[in-house]
Design an enzyme around this catalytic site. Sequence first.
Site, short mmCIF file in Angstrom:
data_model
loop_
_atom_site.label_atom_id
_atom_site.label_comp_id
_atom_site.label_asym_id
_atom_site.label_seq_id
_atom_site.Cartn_x
_atom_site.Cartn_y
_atom_site.Cartn_z
N ARG A 175 -8.08 -16.90 3.63
CA ARG A 175 -7.08 -17.90 3.92
C ARG A 175 -6.40 -17.52 5.21
NH1 ARG A 175 -2.40 -17.85 0.93
NH2 ARG A 175 -2.03 -15.68 1.42
N ARG A 179 2.83 -21.74 7.52
CA ARG A 179 4.05 -22.17 6.82
C ARG A 179 4.64 -23.38 7.51
NH1 ARG A 179 7.05 -16.48 6.28
NH2 ARG A 179 5.41 -15.40 5.13
N ARG A 258 -11.95 1.77 9.47
CA ARG A 258 -11.33 1.63 10.78
C ARG A 258 -10.19 2.63 10.85
NH1 ARG A 258 -8.49 -2.91 12.08
NH2 ARG A 258 -8.43 -3.67 9.94
N ARG A 289 -0.50 -3.86 19.05
CA ARG A 289 0.93 -4.12 18.89
C ARG A 289 1.76 -2.94 19.36
NH1 ARG A 289 1.38 -4.18 12.23
NH2 ARG A 289 0.04 -2.39 11.91
N GLU A 313 -0.21 0.68 19.43
CA GLU A 313 -1.24 0.88 18.41
C GLU A 313 -2.58 0.33 18.90
OE1 GLU A 313 -0.03 -0.10 14.33
OE2 GLU A 313 -1.93 -1.15 14.09
N TYR A 361 -7.99 -0.90 0.37
CA TYR A 361 -6.67 -0.91 1.00
C TYR A 361 -5.61 -1.13 -0.07
CZ TYR A 361 -2.52 -1.64 3.57
OH TYR A 361 -1.23 -1.49 4.02
N ASP A 363 -1.35 -1.27 -0.56
CA ASP A 363 0.01 -1.11 -0.10
C ASP A 363 0.68 -0.04 -0.95
OD1 ASP A 363 0.59 -2.73 2.10
OD2 ASP A 363 0.70 -4.54 0.85
P1 FAD Z 1 -2.68 8.54 1.21
O1 FAD Z 1 -1.29 8.26 1.58
O2 FAD Z 1 -3.73 8.40 2.23
O3 FAD Z 1 -2.71 10.03 0.63
C1 FAD Z 1 -3.89 10.75 0.41
C2 FAD Z 1 -3.63 12.21 0.74
O4 FAD Z 1 -4.74 13.01 0.36
C3 FAD Z 1 -3.42 12.46 2.23
O5 FAD Z 1 -2.19 13.11 2.45
C4 FAD Z 1 -4.61 13.34 2.62
O6 FAD Z 1 -4.30 14.26 3.64
C5 FAD Z 1 -4.91 14.03 1.31
N1 FAD Z 1 -6.28 14.53 1.23
C6 FAD Z 1 -7.42 13.86 1.53
N2 FAD Z 1 -8.49 14.67 1.37
C7 FAD Z 1 -8.02 15.88 0.96
C8 FAD Z 1 -8.64 17.13 0.65
N3 FAD Z 1 -9.97 17.29 0.75
N4 FAD Z 1 -7.86 18.16 0.26
C9 FAD Z 1 -6.50 18.01 0.18
N5 FAD Z 1 -5.87 16.84 0.47
C10 FAD Z 1 -6.62 15.79 0.86
N6 FAD Z 1 1.79 0.15 2.66
C11 FAD Z 1 2.85 -0.66 2.51
O7 FAD Z 1 3.28 -0.88 1.38
N7 FAD Z 1 3.47 -1.21 3.60
C12 FAD Z 1 3.04 -0.98 4.86
O8 FAD Z 1 3.62 -1.49 5.82
C13 FAD Z 1 1.92 -0.14 5.05
N8 FAD Z 1 1.44 0.09 6.29
C14 FAD Z 1 0.33 0.88 6.43
C15 FAD Z 1 -0.15 1.12 7.71
C16 FAD Z 1 -1.28 1.91 7.88
C17 FAD Z 1 -1.79 2.17 9.26
C18 FAD Z 1 -1.94 2.47 6.76
C19 FAD Z 1 -3.17 3.30 6.91
C20 FAD Z 1 -1.44 2.24 5.49
C21 FAD Z 1 -0.31 1.45 5.32
N9 FAD Z 1 0.22 1.23 4.06
C22 FAD Z 1 1.31 0.42 3.90
C23 FAD Z 1 -0.43 1.80 2.88
C24 FAD Z 1 0.14 3.12 2.44
O9 FAD Z 1 0.01 4.10 3.43
C25 FAD Z 1 -0.67 3.48 1.19
O10 FAD Z 1 -0.34 2.65 0.13
C26 FAD Z 1 -0.47 4.83 0.71
O11 FAD Z 1 -0.78 5.72 1.75
C27 FAD Z 1 -1.39 5.07 -0.46
O12 FAD Z 1 -1.22 6.32 -0.93
P2 FAD Z 1 -2.46 7.19 -1.37
O13 FAD Z 1 -1.83 8.32 -2.09
O14 FAD Z 1 -3.47 6.40 -2.05
O15 FAD Z 1 -3.16 7.67 -0.01
NA NA Z 2 2.25 -1.65 8.09
#
Ligand code: FAD
Ligand code: NA
Length: 387
Positions: A175, A179, A258, A289, A313, A361, A363
């Site tokens: 989509r 708005r 990516r 951006r 970025e 992905y 949030d």
């Molecule tokens: P992560 O935060 O990626 O944590 C995983 C961790 O595991 C990392 O610290 C990594 O170093 C560690 N790890 C990986 N492999 C190993 C290993 N072998 N040994 C030890 N440690 C390891 N969410 C929103 O709600 N709003 C936003 O505006 C938003 N913007 C974002 C922008 C970007 C560019 C990105 C990439 C994400 C964004 N997010 C946003 C999403 C948010 O970052 C994620 O929801 C969140 O990071 C998810 O948490 P996670 O624990 O799954 O993963």
């Molecule tokens: Na963001």
Amino acid sequence: MNADLLVVGSGFFGLTIAERAANELGLNVQVIERRHHIGGNAYSENEAETGIEVHRYGAHLFHTSNESVWEYVNRFTRFTDYVHRVYADYNGEVYPLPINLGTINQFFRAAHGPAAARALVQELAAEGATGDPQNLEEKAISLIGRPLYEAFIRDYTAKQWQTDPTDLPAEVISRLPVRYTYDNRYFNDAHEGLPVDGYTAWLERMADNPRIDVTLETDFFDASQPWNKAATVGSIPIIYTGPIDRYFDYSEGELAWRTLDFEEEVLQVGDFQGTSVMNYANRDVPYTRIHEFRHFHPERDWYPKDKTVIMREFSRFATRADEPYYPVNTAQDRERLLAYRELQKGEAKVLFGGRLGTYQYLDMHMAIGAALSAFQNKVAPMFGAGA
Ligand code: FAD
Ligand code: NA
């Protein structure tokens, strides 16, 4: 080494499980983290010269409509009343996003009401439609017509994917919300805001428990450290939040991601762009951006009035050495993911979670919500606690 549970990765998924396991079940939790800091991609720190909080892995906006997640996160932080809005620079003129009545009227130099604008977009969409859309461009045109597509979608998407939209699959977009009001709030959720004293304070509070031990700069795949894969799998329950293909040594092929590159700069002006995020819609501007971090916290009156921090970025395909940010999710990736899910079934005491562990992905509120359910339905029962 007396941990009951090992959590690999200290992002929101891992920390939520660790916090629940320690506080709810009284377990001793060992968290290991590859990076030099806690918190995964939500980590932020104050830029040294200005004290302005910078989100190290790209701007993070918290928003959710999930009441149990909202209740949970408020145990660790209060939130400001920040409301996210995004603008786009196209051909040297600034428009509000997402595409709304203001964008349409500015673009067509018109004063349409909602009904007239809707009729116009429908007419342009019908004019541009080619039947069954074969690529992203045809799909987008069938949704909003050629002029708005070419201005606000085409080049920006090409920059995000390093690929011409005629070479991207139609399924990348389902989509394109338009708005027909002047409302340009970016998110529609019931709750939105930024952590009052920053992301890192929030993340540290989640881990602030004598039963939780966080060891930084420790890689699960580094056989020289005690909590490594060979030494722990099968002998202690593990929550693994790293990349799923890495866990299985890429045996089914690599999953494509990516990544983003960030260029940070301190400028000797109090305000550079007047807002937190400006998109650059034209292809001749290499970045997608610019973030200006002071605008995420207008309430922080201690921020300097004569300096500001901006971050440009850039988007590109990731190699193994890069931080994986967004799943590319081609048909081949989906096939490989299914193969990895099969392998996962052989790892009885390992729970794969989070963004990297599920190749999805998420949030922040989704990662936290998924961790809360995984805790309830999978982790607690492992320790004989009722679901
Ligand atoms: P992560 O935060 O990626 O944590 C995983 C961790 O595991 C990392 O610290 C990594 O170093 C560690 N790890 C990986 N492999 C190993 C290993 N072998 N040994 C030890 N440690 C390891 N969410 C929103 O709600 N709003 C936003 O505006 C938003 N913007 C974002 C922008 C970007 C560019 C990105 C990439 C994400 C964004 N997010 C946003 C999403 C948010 O970052 C994620 O929801 C969140 O990071 C998810 O948490 P996670 O624990 O799954 O993963
Ligand atoms: Na963001």
